[in-house]
Enzyme design. Structure first.
Site, mmCIF file in Angstrom:
data_model
loop_
_atom_site.group_PDB
_atom_site.id
_atom_site.type_symbol
_atom_site.label_atom_id
_atom_site.label_comp_id
_atom_site.label_asym_id
_atom_site.label_seq_id
_atom_site.Cartn_x
_atom_site.Cartn_y
_atom_site.Cartn_z
ATOM 1 N N ASP A 770 41.525 37.002 47.712
ATOM 2 C CA ASP A 770 40.385 36.334 47.090
ATOM 3 C C ASP A 770 40.563 34.824 47.099
ATOM 4 O OD1 ASP A 770 39.479 38.836 46.587
ATOM 5 O OD2 ASP A 770 40.027 38.871 44.477
ATOM 6 N N LYS A 839 34.422 29.011 32.062
ATOM 7 C CA LYS A 839 34.416 29.608 33.399
ATOM 8 C C LYS A 839 33.050 29.547 34.085
ATOM 9 C CE LYS A 839 35.551 33.670 36.125
ATOM 10 N NZ LYS A 839 36.111 35.036 36.162
ATOM 11 N N ASP A 1056 33.607 35.642 49.113
ATOM 12 C CA ASP A 1056 34.868 34.900 49.139
ATOM 13 C C ASP A 1056 36.064 35.817 48.903
ATOM 14 O OD1 ASP A 1056 34.377 35.495 46.520
ATOM 15 O OD2 ASP A 1056 34.850 33.514 45.723
#
Length: 1282
Positions: A770, A839, A1056
């Site tokens: 990742d 986040k 991703d």
């Protein structure tokens, strides 16, 4: 010069744009109307030059249809007459007009000559066409003699003549002739007996859905696999047959189901007059009534088309399309599509829609029939290819790939039915259904008390008012609604299941993926044509080769259902309990007790809100379980299959699997179910990576690689327990972040450890690598941010860096300092800032979230951390979220200074492009300096008429606003760029145009964005930076896929997150890093600037200048001195630019001597003179807009903004989904110099400085200087992807 989007009329009902006429041509040819087709081709010859692909294609299609008609006559006088007509067309319409001859035209003429002539006359005629082919070159000649269009008899005759005409090329000694074999499907060896697999517990659904999935898979699942000893060819043919069964429309299945239901009722004495008749039988009755009505309509259409009159009847428009498909299919499609729309439910409320807008229904009906026609055509071509298959070895070896004809093929694939024809066709079908569909309704007589049954219309056409507009609706009869609530309706969803053979390789716009159902390679908004045109141009130049290869590589990956994980999932599912992310069948949600009655309404309001929240949660869990039910049924049916997921892309190049229900981009439960179809030995490093992967999916991904191995080793006992007794043991795996993927890793790891030799264990489990906030990785590389690069793992490090933790720590430090200084908000927050608080704002900041949107994201976390805070407390959610959002943006701005500059630069470029005029517009508008023209509303699909808007004198605030508003409709230039893989990206954001189409049912207004509609400046500006980063992200993924394919590695991606076999993780890591370094070693932003300079050369844009700046004052003085008007300025600036660019020195001197607002701005303007568009300021990385009052404690209702929550949907949600104007007076208008206005809170509203607008040649700012970070360092970073 003909405008490409101008409506051209040929005959009654034959009108449209040039490309729509091509579509009408094919329709006329398909139904055998050659005279109508001939008139269309002749009209097209006036619109296109003879050498264009469009004209070659039109003539080829006409001759092929003529050949088909000739073949019906056999040899004889009629056939020769038909050939004479074809030869006259060839000589007069093609050769004489200079149309480019290609192989397909000559093949058609040769085949016609063979069919119509005999003896020496035939041979002479064929040799003449062979001579013409030889004149065109060796490639064309070989295509003509080796075409697979010839049947065996034709090939025999041509073979003899071509040998005499030119000796065949000999094979050089020692040169091997290789025939590429089709890949054989992988047939699974470890199959399960389906009788031993329990059924999936169904979730109660209404309307379309589960029943449709089951029925779509029913025939497929009942066709068993071949025995293991079957030949490879037999297995492939069988797999292709089953794949075709998967893809074929379920219309025939539905018709058969209706018939059986009706027959069954008749056997037991239930007749059509009874209200208890089920929906399937009712639909059969509607079908039997609708079919004769369509047959009568078709007869009327044929009569009208055969004897055209003067009136422009709707039948001229839709008549030819009614002839394309068998009427039984059209009738069945009409009923199925209408019922699917009526039976839909609102996702948010879980309630029936009960009605559908007629514009939506009619367009949907027409599109459904159009797709069926496409499939029917595909099947016919497939049958012809099989029929004409060559067994001649030379032909098989030398057969061309059709590259010379690919232009025509891609042109044909890009055609679609004209909009007006679609609307009228759909309206006719809806009308016939309304007229014929009835159902028995039983009601109690008010006087006699008896049950009376009567036939009533099943569907009602009515009007209702929506937002002040009268809207036509189709509504079901209330009695039909009652049936829908108790009986599900099947749907046409079989077309989008996973494939069981390798998808077709991508070779064109809609050539690739499914065998019969075509999908376009790009997913585009309805009506957007620009992106398609740019893509087709790139294809013609050969720029799309790598795009095709990358998407094909992604689709070629075979997948299997993990039997071990499926058994656990099925047991968990059938228990009805909530296990991991599987939604419970009967969620136990506590409803708060109703408060006692009181004079204070607040407690009851709060209770109602809490009850609503519980109900919404229940509805959400039910919807989630329904979708998971689809996935479980599909997985069960395909337990023994090898699956493939064909991919296509969005307009930015991001790849997605086309099958929506079951694919590796799904949630944790689906990812845990899938393994690679091909296994590989673990080898020396595979076992290590299996252990790392297990720790990663368990949520231990922030640890170093060695720490992850230690984590897995320490939990081996838990891992074995999870495998031996997943649901009855300690259930350790359920504590993991991705529980089902963790369970899959547990099964794989224990199997490897228990094998005699783990290095030789065959592993199929995808191991993930990742990225770390990919958007920021690209920004850090573009801007050369050393600090930011370290936070997103571009710099080497001993353990993975975490940008969210870094930002959270910076915010925590600032908050603690402020708390010590006495800040009341900081005191409340001190010690409560978590990684989760920051986040989402950090993750979405790079994708265009506004400061106000980030504040909303923080607010949601505050509501969780401080549930007892009240709206009017001194420290409340509003000022806490403002305070933290400010700290987050400050931290990001410090870490990513270079990225911030790049983002600002991208916004400046988009601003200039979206407020620019093309050279043609400038020339047109400068022709009359006394006035500026702008477009009025379009009528009947034609480009907008020009009307005059006179402008007042410049120099005043009012004149500036008038100038800007007058110019706004003229701004039609969208932002276009090319990715490193040569994919053209076209931003689709325009102010949507409306077009009114009159039908037999009602007048309909349709939104149809065209190239002549003005762009939406706000959307263009706000979307460009995130879209640009998305395009780089997509490029890196496809480059990595190609590198892995070249090196024999399996590769799959979820944006991703990149997957491969455990033994190949290290090699894939090298490929990922090499691709990233290769891409970013090039000057990406510099090349973008060069592309913009070339693409927008000669354009002029409306620059925005602060009126009170030094240069702004000088411009104002000049305008007053010269008494300039806005239109005068445009003409002057165009003249000055032309003189400055002249090769004549004297003319250049004249240009330099001219005094204009543009010359003043060019000579004396600096960065501070330009006003930063609010659209840019609101979306810059780490920038807090001037309009934000970070110390405000105002009512949050005044500042609250709705934002998209999806990580990928910042642009797709807040930008695409918002109907914003290109400019806004509140942002770009000048402020009145009066006492400040007062807002709701009693505070003064923000006052915006006055701005001037100056025409300037489009130039682009210098690229911001790059930081010190060296992108090559990522080769040393163990955690770039980890």
């Amino acid at each position: 010069m003909h405008h490409p989007d101008e409506i051209v009329k040929v005959l009654h009902g034959v009108q449209g744009t040039a490309h729509e006429l091509l579509s009408l041509l094919h329709t006329a040819l398909q139904v055998g109307r050659l005279s109508r087709a001939a008139q269309i081709v002749q009209r097209l010859s006036e619109l296109f030059t003879p050498q264009t692909t469009e004209m070659v294609h039109a003539h080829t299609a006409y001759l092929e249809a003529s050949l088909k008609a000739l073949a019906l006559h056999g040899r004889g006088e009629q056939a020769e007459r038909a050939l004479d007509g074809m030869q006259r067309w060839f000589e007069i319409e093609i050769k004489k007009r200079g149309v480019r001859l290609d192989a397909r035209i000559l093949v058609v003429m040769i085949r016609a000559s063979i069919k119509a002539l005999t003896g020496p006359k035939r041979d002479r005629t064929i040799k003449r066409y062979l001579d013409l082919a030889q004149e065109k070159g060796r490639d064309v000649y070989e295509e003509v003699i080796e075409s697979q269009e010839y049947d065996d008899a034709e090939f025999t005759i041509l073979g003899r003549l071509s040998y005499e005409h030119s000796r065949p090329q000999e094979v050089l000694e020692g040169e091997a002739l290789v025939v590429k074999e089709e890949p054989l499907p992988i047939q699974r060896q470890d199959t399960l007996r389906m009788d031993d697999v329990p059924a999936v517990l169904p979730t109660a659904l209404r309307g379309e859905g589960l029943t449709g999935v089951k029925r779509a898979l029913e025939d497929f699942s009942q066709t068993p696999l071949l025995p293991a000893d079957a030949s490879a060819e037999q297995k492939r043919e069988h797999a292709l047959m089953r794949q075709q069964m998967m893809e074929e429309s379920s219309v025939e299945v539905a018709m058969d189901r209706w018939r059986k239901a009706d027959e069954q009722l008749r056997k037991i004495g239930i007749h059509t007059s009874m209200q208890s008749k089920p929906i399937s039988a009712l639909m059969r009755q509607w079908y039997q009534s609708l079919l004769p009505a369509l047959e009568q309509e078709l007869a009327e259409c044929k009569k009208l088309l055969s004897n055209p009159g003067r009136s422009d009847h709707d039948r001229y428009h839709y008549g030819p399309y009614l002839e394309l498909l068998p009427l039984d299919k059209i009738a069945a499609n009409t009923i199925l599509h209408t019922m699917t729309k009526i039976a839909a439910k609102d996702r948010s409320s879980d309630r029936w829609t009960l009605e559908v807008k007629l514009t939506v229904l009619t367009m949907g009906l027409a599109r459904a029939i159009e797709q069926e026609c496409s499939v029917d055509s595909s099947k016919q071509k497939s049958l012809r290819r099989k029929r004409n298959k060559r067994f001649n070895s030379k032909a098989s070896i030398h057969a061309k790939d059709g590259s010379k004809n690919s232009d025509q093929s891609n042109l044909l694939s890009s055609l679609s039915w004209p909009l007006e024809a679609k609307v009228k066709f759909g309206a006719m079908l809806a009308t016939k259904l309304i007229e014929t569909a009835q159902l028995p309704v039983t009601r109690l007589h008010p006087r006699t008390g008896e049950n009376i049954t009567q036939a009533q219309p099943a569907f009602l056409h009515r009007f209702k008012w929506e937002k002040g507009k009268k809207t036509g609706m189709l509504s079901p009869n209330p009695a039909l609604v009652e049936k829908l609530e108790s009986e599900p309706v099947g749907s046409l969803i079989a077309k989008r299941m996973p494939m069981i053979v390798e998808p077709q390789p991508w070779t064109g716009w809609n050539k690739g993926g499914y065998m019969h159902y075509s999908n376009s390679i790009l997913r585009l908004p309805f009506g957007d044509r620009s992106a398609k045109e740019y893509f087709m141009a790139a294809h013609d130049k050969g720029d799309t080769t790598q795009i095709y290869a990358g998407l094909t590589a992604l689709g070629d990956v075979p997948w299997l259902i993990n039997h071990d994980v499926f058994k656990v999932q099925l047991e968990a599912w059938n228990s009805g309990e909530a296990v991991a992310n599987i939604a419970p069948l009967h969620p136990q949600l506590d409803v708060p007790p109703e408060p006692e009655p009181s004079a204070d309404p607040a407690p009851r309001r709060k209770w109602l809100e809490e009850v609503r929240e519980v109900e919404n949660k229940r509805i959400g869990l039910h919807s989630e379980r329904c979708f998971q039910n689809f996935q479980m049924e599909i997985a069960r049916t395909m337990l023994n299959e090898t699956l493939y997921f064909p991919h296509n892309m969005d307009f930015r190049g991001r790849a997605y699997p086309i099958p929506p229900y079951l694919n590796h981009m799904g949630a944790d439960n689906v990812r845990g179910l899938l393994t690679f179809g091909r296994g590989k030995r673990l080898g020396a490093t595979g076992l290590r990576w299996l252990k790392i992967h297990l720790a990663t999916v368990a949520g231990h991904d922030k640890a170093s690689l060695s720490e992850r191995i230690e984590f897995t080793t320490a939990h081996l006992d838990d891992i074995y327990d999870s495998v031996r007794n997943p649901l009855g043991g300690r259930r350790w795996w359920l504590q993991a972040e991705d529980a089902w993927q963790t369970l899959a890793a547990c099964f794989e790891l224990t199997a490897a450890l228990d094998s005699p030799d783990p290095e030789n264990f065959i592993s199929r489990l995808p191991v993930q690598q990742d990225g770390t906030c990919n958007g920021l990785q690209h920004y850090a590389a573009l801007g050369g941010d050393k600090i930011g690069a370290a936070q997103v793992n571009l710099e080497p490090g001993d353990r993975p860096a975490d940008v969210y933790t870094a930002v959270a720590e910076a915010v925590r430090t600032d908050v603690h300092k402020d708390a010590l200084a006495g800040n009341v908000i900081a005191k409340k927050l001190d010690g409560h800032i978590t990684r989760k608080c920051v986040k989402q704002p950090v993750m979405t900041n790079v994708y265009g979230v506004t400061w106000f949107g980030a504040k909303e994201q923080v607010r949601k976390q505050m509501e969780v951390i401080f549930p007892d805070v009240r709206k009017f407390d001194e420290v409340n959610y509003a000022n806490m979220s403002q305070y933290i959002a400010t700290k987050i943006f400050k931290s990001l701005g410090t870490m990513f200074g270079g990225a911030q500059a790049i983002q600002h630069w991208l916004g400046q470029c988009a601003d200039r492009i979206s407020t620019s005029l093309t050279p043609d517009q400038i020339q047109e508008l400068s022709a009359d300096p006394k006035q500026v023209k702008r477009n009025s509303k379009a009528t009947k699909g034609r480009p907008k008429k020009e009307v005059v808007v006179k402008l007042g004198e410049s120099g005043s605030a009012e004149a500036d606003r008038v100038q800007q508003r007058a110019a706004k409709p003229m701004f039609k230039s969208t932002v276009v760029w090319t990715t490193p893989l040569r994919l053209p990206v076209v931003q689709p954001y325009r102010s949507e145009g409306r077009r009114e189409v009159k039908t037999s049912l009602q007048g309909m207004t349709l939104q149809e964005p065209r190239t002549w509609h003005p762009v939406s400046k706000r959307k263009q500006l706000q979307a460009f930076p995130p879209n640009f980063i998305h395009s780089l992200d997509a490029t890196h993924m496809l480059l990595s896929a190609l590198k892995c394919k070249e090196q024999g590695m399996t590769f799959a991606s979820v944006h991703d997150s990149f997957w491969t076999h455990a033994c190949d993780v290290d090699r894939m890591g090298v490929a990922l890093r090499d691709s990233f370094v290769e891409m970013h070693s090039d000057n990406i932003v510099g090349r973008l600037r060069e592309e913009f300079q070339t693409r927008y050369k000669g354009y002029m844009y409306l620059a925005t200048v602060l009126a009170k700046s030094k240069v702004g004052n000088k411009i104002t003085d000049l305008r007053k001195e010269l008494k300039l008007k806005a239109a005068d300025e445009l003409a002057m600036e165009a003249k000055r630019t032309k003189l400055l660019n002249s090769e004549d020195a004297e003319e250049r001197s004249q240009g330099q001597a001219m005094r204009t607002p543009g010359s003043i701005l060019e000579a004396e303007g600096d960065e501070s003179a330009f006003a930063v568009p609010a659209e840019i300021a609101e979306h810059q990385l780490g920038i807090i807009p001037d309009t934000a009052d970070i110390h405000s404690n105002e009512d949050e209702a005044e500042v609250r903004e709705v934002t998209a929550e999806a990580q990928e949907g910042i642009v797709g949600g807040s930008v695409l989904g918002t109907n914003t104007e290109a400019t806004d007076d509140a942002v770009t208008g000048s402020a009145k110099e009066k006492s400040p206005a007062v807002g709701k809170s009693g505070k003064p509203k923000k006052v915006y400085p006055r701005r001037l607008f100056v025409w300037m040649p489009v130039t682009f700012p210098d690229v911001p200087p790059k930081g010190e970070f060296d992108v090559r360092k990522i080769r040393e970073s163990n955690y770039f992807f980890h």
